[in-house]
Design an enzyme around this catalytic site. Structure first.
Site, short mmCIF file in Angstrom:
data_model
loop_
_atom_site.label_atom_id
_atom_site.label_comp_id
_atom_site.label_asym_id
_atom_site.label_seq_id
_atom_site.Cartn_x
_atom_site.Cartn_y
_atom_site.Cartn_z
N SER A 72 2.65 13.08 0.69
CA SER A 72 3.16 13.26 2.05
C SER A 72 2.98 12.05 2.95
CB SER A 72 2.48 14.48 2.69
OG SER A 72 1.06 14.36 2.61
N GLU A 73 2.63 10.90 2.40
CA GLU A 73 2.33 9.74 3.24
C GLU A 73 3.49 9.33 4.14
OE1 GLU A 73 -0.93 9.45 0.18
OE2 GLU A 73 1.10 10.25 0.33
#
Length: 261
Positions: free
Chosen positions: A136-137
């Site tokens: 999810s960066e």
């Protein structure tokens, strides 16, 4: 389970009599995020596991049913103005730390960003049917260089979508694409992980070690180079007492008695 003294109770370590170490992230109120205490606890836990000759395999899991690990400590990143994380910030098996023994991630909930990272770093993965995974960066403006080895686990286009969208996948999709080895109902997660560990423990220790090294070598090298390196890595196994014990036990219709030498 006693906590490791240098990280309070952030990471629990259970050295079982059957040769299995169960390492548990124990910050459920913070979704087991990788804060400073958890990072220190993991470093100590992996070191203890590697240097305890009685322990042959480790299972990494988390407390609670909501999150295996929600990732890095974003509050810490904001407070410290963190830019590029220090190379040794996270204790990652076979990356920032060296382990010679196999590991299993037992994912009990959300494994997002750094949570996916530490699950990916383990050799094998068991997940509950309610687990979710996400890189999810991109959702928080960070990056995920740690995900590079994922190309050896799943197809390129799937990896591309996961990294570019940051969208989560459920446990069944993770199993379908080859990220997860086995699925378990939530109340069966640890038993299923232990069953898998026992399957590995039933093998000759040096054979298991050589097999693990063969897989790792094959992901690092071309075909010919990997074959040469794997043959060299297997010589200790072939020349061991166990290499004679195994065929002898089979011929005598009895269980082998492994010495690990």
């Amino acid at each position: 389970m006693p906590g490791l003294p240098d990280a309070a109770d952030a990471v629990l370590f259970d050295a079982r009599d059957d040769g299995i170490a169960v390492i548990t992230l124990n910050r459920p109120d913070r979704r087991n995020c990788l804060d400073a205490d958890v990072r220190a606890g993991l470093t100590a836990a992996w070191d203890r596991f590697e240097h305890d000759a009685a322990l042959r395999i480790a299972i990494l899991t988390g407390t609670g049913d909501k999150a295996f690990c929600a990732g890095g400590d974003l509050a810490e990143m904001v407070a410290t103005g963190m830019r590029v994380p220090p190379r040794d910030m996270y204790a990652l098996p076979y990356d920032t730390i060296e382990l010679s023994k196999p590991t299993i991630a037992a994912v009990n909930g959300a494994a997002y960003a750094g949570g996916w990272m530490i699950a990916q770093a383990c050799d094998l993965c068991v997940a509950t049917t309610t687990a979710r995974f996400a890189i999810s960066e991109v959702k928080v403006g960070r990056s995920s260089p740690w995900a590079a080895p994922l190309i050896h686990m799943i197809p390129q286009r799937i990896m591309m979508e996961l990294l570019l969208t940051g969208a989560p996948i459920d446990a069944h999709r993770a199993y379908e694409i080859g990220l997860v080895n086995r699925l378990a109902e939530p109340d069966r997660l640890l038993p299923v992980a232990i069953e898998l560990a026992h399957e590995i423990l039933s093998g000759a220790p040096l054979s298991v070690r050589a097999a693990r090294e063969t897989v790792m070598l094959a992901t690092e090298m071309g075909r010919s180079a990997a074959l040469r390196a794997a043959r060299a890595a297997s010589e200790w196994c072939y020349n061991s007492e166990d290499a004679q014990e195994g065929p002898a036990a089979f011929a005598a219709h009895r269980p082998p008695v492994w010495k690990g030498c």
